[in-house]
Enzyme design. Structure first.
Site, short mmCIF file in Angstrom:
data_model
loop_
_atom_site.label_atom_id
_atom_site.label_comp_id
_atom_site.label_asym_id
_atom_site.label_seq_id
_atom_site.Cartn_x
_atom_site.Cartn_y
_atom_site.Cartn_z
N ILE A 58 0.89 -1.16 0.00
CA ILE A 58 0.00 0.00 0.00
C ILE A 58 0.93 1.21 0.00
O ILE A 58 1.90 1.25 0.76
CB ILE A 58 -0.94 -0.01 1.24
CG1 ILE A 58 -1.83 1.23 1.30
CG2 ILE A 58 -0.18 -0.19 2.54
CD1 ILE A 58 -2.88 1.18 2.44
N SER A 59 0.68 2.17 -0.87
CA SER A 59 1.57 3.33 -0.98
C SER A 59 1.57 4.14 0.32
O SER A 59 0.60 4.11 1.09
CB SER A 59 1.12 4.26 -2.11
OG SER A 59 0.95 3.53 -3.31
#
Ligand code: SAH
Length: 216
Positions: A58-59
């Site tokens: 997940i960024s």
């Protein structure tokens, strides 16, 4: 709500980094802890990427914030995202379009497609549709798109994505092999492309026909 203080602290630090109020408000409404594996939940509001399985991440919140800011998302926009991953970025964009907008998010890895769908359902976003497919081909069914957000790194800008961007539309896409440049693409009314380099970034690779080719 749980984690409220942690989230507020994260939002304050993003504000100090120059992120716009609209994006901050949207991020303040999305519970990031619902988009990551349970055992990592206590780290949900750290400003860093986190593993979500299948060698993907997940960024980091600041990266989501920067991309959403550059996209200048408006109420009612129809958005194509390439790389659903956890579904978090899609949720933030859904807050920005409001219920009158729509997000189509493409994910290559079926297990992550399922993960994103479940997370979005849990968090209550029903204007995001997750599709398992090769996003380098875009998603013709609902083109053209007002905005396109590519959340993995491409070797070059995939032609189908340029074609499926509306005239006057905006796309953000990291381009490059190990370290990438975040490019902001604006499609002019005559169909030509204006490109701006928004700095160095690091993303997982975009894998597919118009992406990187890997052997698994
Ligand atoms: N937006 C995500 C970030 C996920 S990381 C989030 O908020 O969590 C990037 C994702 O892009 C990975 O899940 C990876 O599997 C996916 N991806 C890579 N190549 C792809 C392709 N050709 N089509 C669709 N998704 C792709």
């Amino acid at each position: 709500m749980e984690y409220e203080e942690e989230r507020q602290r994260l939002i304050d630090s993003l504000r100090e980094q120059g992120i716009g109020e609209k994006v901050l408000e949207a991020m303040n409404r999305v519970p990031r802890d619902l988009f990551i594996p349970k055992k990592l939940q206590s780290a949900a509001y750290c400003d860093s990427p986190l593993p979500i399985g299948n060698k993907q991440t997940i960024s980091a919140p600041h990266m989501v914030a920067i991309m959403c800011d550059l996209l200048e998302i408006k109420k009612g926009d129809i958005i194509l995202e390439i790389g659903a991953g956890s579904g978090y970025n899609a949720a933030v964009m859904a807050e920005l379009t409001g219920p009158e907008g729509k997000i189509y998010s493409i994910e290559r890895i079926p297990a992550l497609g399922k993960f994103a769908k479940e997370n979005l359902l849990k968090a209550g976003y029903d204007n995001v549709t997750v599709i398992v497919a090769d996003g380098t081909m875009g998603y013709k069914e609902h083109a053209p798109y007002d905005r396109i957000c590519v959340t993995s790194a491409a070797p070059s800008i995939p032609e189908p994505l340029v074609e499926q961007l509306r005239e006057g539309g905006i796309m953000v896409i990291p381009v490059g092999k190990y370290m990438q440049r975040l490019l902001l693409i604006r499609k002019q009314l005559d169909g030509s492309i204006e490109e701006r380099d928004c700095g160095g970034v690091i993303f997982v690779p975009l894998v597919g026909k118009y992406g990187f080719h890997i052997h698994e």
